[in-house]
Design a protein around this motif. Structure first.
Motif, mmCIF file in Angstrom:
data_model
loop_
_atom_site.group_PDB
_atom_site.id
_atom_site.type_symbol
_atom_site.label_atom_id
_atom_site.label_comp_id
_atom_site.label_asym_id
_atom_site.label_seq_id
_atom_site.Cartn_x
_atom_site.Cartn_y
_atom_site.Cartn_z
ATOM 1 N N VAL A 189 40.054 64.657 40.700
ATOM 2 C CA VAL A 189 40.086 63.597 41.709
ATOM 3 C C VAL A 189 40.396 62.270 41.013
ATOM 4 N N VAL A 248 41.080 58.254 41.195
ATOM 5 C CA VAL A 248 40.839 57.039 41.969
ATOM 6 C C VAL A 248 41.650 55.909 41.347
ATOM 7 N N LEU A 300 29.942 57.914 40.108
ATOM 8 C CA LEU A 300 30.620 59.210 40.027
ATOM 9 C C LEU A 300 30.110 60.065 38.875
ATOM 10 N N ARG A 354 27.659 63.166 39.170
ATOM 11 C CA ARG A 354 28.064 64.521 39.556
ATOM 12 C C ARG A 354 28.540 65.331 38.364
ATOM 13 N N ALA A 381 36.616 63.911 37.760
ATOM 14 C CA ALA A 381 37.227 62.731 38.388
ATOM 15 C C ALA A 381 37.647 61.737 37.326
ATOM 16 N N LEU A 427 42.618 58.652 45.942
ATOM 17 C CA LEU A 427 41.927 57.537 46.578
ATOM 18 C C LEU A 427 42.499 56.247 46.011
ATOM 19 N N THR A 448 42.984 58.817 50.699
ATOM 20 C CA THR A 448 41.999 57.921 51.307
ATOM 21 C C THR A 448 42.187 56.511 50.775
ATOM 22 N N LEU A 474 33.686 60.106 48.456
ATOM 23 C CA LEU A 474 33.591 61.351 47.702
ATOM 24 C C LEU A 474 32.291 62.094 47.955
#
Length: 466
Positions: A110, A112, A131, A134, A163, A187, A223, A309
């Motif tokens: 992911v 960003v 983040l 996680r 991420a 994102l 997003t 997220l």
């Protein structure tokens, strides 16, 4: 290993002179950091040509280099035996190609992307705190956000990362779009649209258009995260057809902002408290350990990333409440003699200087309030007016205003008639000497200037408490 010399030649379309099988562990743009297993990228800039440092990279053990056609011959350089030269039209562009190729190896990651006029790095660091709860993530170091810094981040990606966060800076139209081709974000966050780059783009709307290139690259499945408090950011919404997460704290944005801050209580240099509400859920108290209302806005931007997220408001609030230290961004230092410094010297724009002066004015102190201010870059035709305004604002809230550099006269002129005593100094070394000589117990001083000043260098002559 990233790849062999032969594999990299195919990736960037280079003409290879030398062995095909040399392993490349790392790509470096600073010859002083080069060593065995490295590929040296000689970046050509306005001030320096990296080809002038190729010999140094070879001496330190780099066996593979990019080079523009004729660049080595023009310098009388012959590659050492057993080394490889990948001849490319533009070494910097080739560096980006390698970064994009490496990023494509992690399609599930992911990504960003963050851009905006102010607060990119602070938002990035706060989002990383969220983040990383996680699992392992990666974020660009410092403010590595251009065509050299972005590949450096991408080449640090590994299978352990779920991420990544990448800032994207710009100097003109089309540059965010070019970085997006490398980064491929899912994102995209725009912190705000301010005055930075007015000198290049001419208007805040033009700045918004250029920053909005981030939204164009997201696609319907991406997003967008936008600042509901900023009218220029709101104007960009039609450029994205997918999900938009709005964040904000003003009364006007209450209906629009999905991620909302309220009941903000500034607590001086120790930070602030505010209530975080996400999607109408239960309120969460946040104790943000970073000073100034602008940091609350950055925290809300980071919270929007977390919310998009799937993080809960509780997890986000807890992450934002953890100790954080952002170098040269509201960094509070205490000197051995008892004076305190607010090191906010990373960069300066009208909005960020106003925020820093607000922090300085509100903090109790037993000594003098001192503002050490350099110029604000990239303001174009508005530069004189903005520096006069800066001086006027500073002159009303400090006891002593120290102006430095080419903009010193304008800042001093703006402060005329205010309460502050004004001192103009020619350069940063003169400021360092003045601070070492004049600061005393109880003083509170602010350091603020555009990046080109490197105003933080004054700290080398001061004794800072651990």
């Amino acid at each position: 290993m990233i790849a062999t010399s032969g594999e990299l030649a195919k990736i960037v379309g280079a003409q290879l002179r030398g062995p095909l099988d040399l392993p490349v562990e790392r790509l470096v743009t600073d010859s002083r950091q080069a060593g065995p297993g490295d590929l040296f990228v000689p970046v050509v800039g306005l001030q320096h040509d990296g080809h002038d440092f190729v010999a140094g990279a070879w001496q330190r053990g780099a066996q593979v280099i990019f080079a523009a056609p004729g660049a080595l011959a023009a310098r009388g350089l012959e590659p050492p035996a057993g080394s490889a030269v990948l001849e490319v039209l533009d070494p910097r562009a080739a560096y980006g190609q390698v970064g994009a190729w490496w990023r494509a190896r992690f399609p599930a990651l992911v990504m960003v992307g963050i851009t905006g006029s102010l607060g990119k790095t602070s938002t990035k660091e706060l989002a990383a705190q969220i983040l990383s709860r996680r699992g392992p993530i990666i974020a660009n170091q410092d403010s590595f956000n251009n065509e050299v810094g972005v590949p450096a981040t991408l080449l640090r990606l590994g299978p352990e990362h779920w991420a990544a966060i990448q800032e994207m800076g710009m100097r003109g139209p089309g540059q965010i779009a070019e970085l997006c081709e490398l980064v491929r974000p899912a994102l995209g966050l725009i912190t705000n649209i301010g005055h930075s780059h007015l000198g290049v783009l001419g208007s805040r709307q033009a700045i918004a258009e250029a920053k909005g290139e981030l939204l164009d690259c997201l696609g319907r499945d991406g997003t967008a995260l936008l600042n509901a408090d900023d009218p220029h950011s709101r104007s960009l919404a039609p450029r994205h057809s997918g999900r938009i997460v709005w964040f904000g704290q003003s009364a006007e944005s209450v209906r629009l902002a999905e991620v909302r801050g309220s009941d903000v209580r500034l607590q001086g240099l120790s930070g602030s408290r505010f209530v975080l509400t996400i999607a109408g859920g239960p309120p969460v108290e946040v104790r943000l350990p970073l000073p100034g209302p602008h940091m609350v806005a950055n925290a809300l931007a980071a919270a929007a990333i977390g919310h998009a997220l799937g993080f809960t408001a509780t997890d986000i609030g807890d992450a934002l409440s953890q100790p954080a230290r952002l170098a040269m961004r509201g960094e509070v230092l205490t000197l051995a003699n008892g004076a305190r410094l607010i090191n906010d010297a990373y960069n300066a724009a009208p909005e960020s200087v106003a925020a820093a002066l607000g922090i300085l004015a509100a903090e109790p102190t037993t000594g003098r309030r001192i503002a050490v201010l350099g110029g604000m870059a990239e303001l174009g035709a508005t530069s004189t007016v903005e520096h006069l305004r800066l001086g006027a604002a500073a002159g009303q809230v400090v006891d002593l205003l120290v102006c430095v550099g080419p903009a010193a006269a304008e800042i001093a002129e703006g402060a005329a008639g205010g309460r502050a005593k004004v001192i103009a100094l020619p350069d940063v070394p003169a400021v360092a000497e003045w601070l070492a000589r004049e600061l005393r117990d109880g003083d509170l001083a602010l350091l603020k200037a555009s990046r080109v000043y490197e105003l933080e260098s004054v700290l080398t002559g001061l004794e800072v408490r651990a």
